[in-house]
Motif scaffolding. Structure first.
Motif, PDB file in Angstrom:
ATOM      1  N   ARG A 169     -36.265 -27.894  12.369  1.00 56.53           N
ATOM      2  CA  ARG A 169     -35.383 -29.214  11.576  1.00 56.53           C
ATOM      3  C   ARG A 169     -34.908 -28.960   9.689  1.00 56.53           C
ATOM      4  N   ASP A 171     -32.224 -27.003   9.740  1.00 51.12           N
ATOM      5  CA  ASP A 171     -30.746 -27.369  11.591  1.00 51.12           C
ATOM      6  C   ASP A 171     -30.841 -26.202  12.418  1.00 51.12           C
ATOM      7  N   ILE A 228     -32.909 -26.411  15.173  1.00 53.48           N
ATOM      8  CA  ILE A 228     -32.986 -26.844  16.277  1.00 53.48           C
ATOM      9  C   ILE A 228     -31.972 -27.543  16.727  1.00 53.48           C
ATOM     10  N   LYS A 229     -30.826 -28.393  15.985  1.00 50.36           N
ATOM     11  CA  LYS A 229     -29.174 -28.541  15.713  1.00 50.36           C
ATOM     12  C   LYS A 229     -28.439 -27.852  16.597  1.00 50.36           C
TER      13      LYS A 229
END
Length: 142
Positions: free
Chosen positions: A131, A134, A136-137
């Motif tokens: 997280r 970024d 996961i994004k």
């Protein structure tokens, strides 16, 4: 080797191996067939572990592991730790973000009769780290 030796070895594992990348300490403390196991990967040799340490120290500038607490007996132990660093290089396919990151984890260790690490299993907040960078994004957006 005993409880006191194992507690000190776990502290050195965090401060000298992970925080400083000291390959001589790896040779001193780790069995050649050392198994290092994480949720997403593992290595079963000392050379594989050295490679993992090197790659992580490239991806994370100022990588620092602080052993918050250690407990041990004659052949096993555990260390609760905090890692902090700056994510500057690719890690798990996520390019460097120049973000400061920090996670907690615990590593469970097993020792040989000679006092060397033979196995370590790591449980950490890898999703929290993903997280923060970024990751996961990136997984969901491609």
């Amino acid at each position: 080797m005993g409880k006191q030796h194992n507690e000190e070895a776990m502290r050195r594992f965090m401060s000298e191996i992970w925080s400083k990348g000291d390959m001589e300490t790896i040779d001193e403390l780790i069995d050649p067939n050392f198994a290092f196991i994480l949720a997403f990967t593992r290595t079963d040799t000392i050379d594989g572990f050295k490679g993992m340490v090197t790659r992580n120290r490239i991806a994370f500038e100022g990588l620092t592991y602080v052993p918050n607490d250690v407990v041990a007996d004659d052949d096993k132990g555990a260390c609760w730790w905090t890692m902090s660093s700056k994510h500057v290089g690719t890690w798990r396919t996520v390019p460097g973000t120049d973000r400061n990151v920090s996670i907690d984890g615990v590593t469970f260790f097993w020792f040989s009769p000679e006092g060397k690490f033979v196995k370590a299993i790591v449980e950490n907040d890898v999703m929290g780290l993903m997280r923060q960078i970024d990751g996961i994004k990136m997984l969901y957006e491609g």
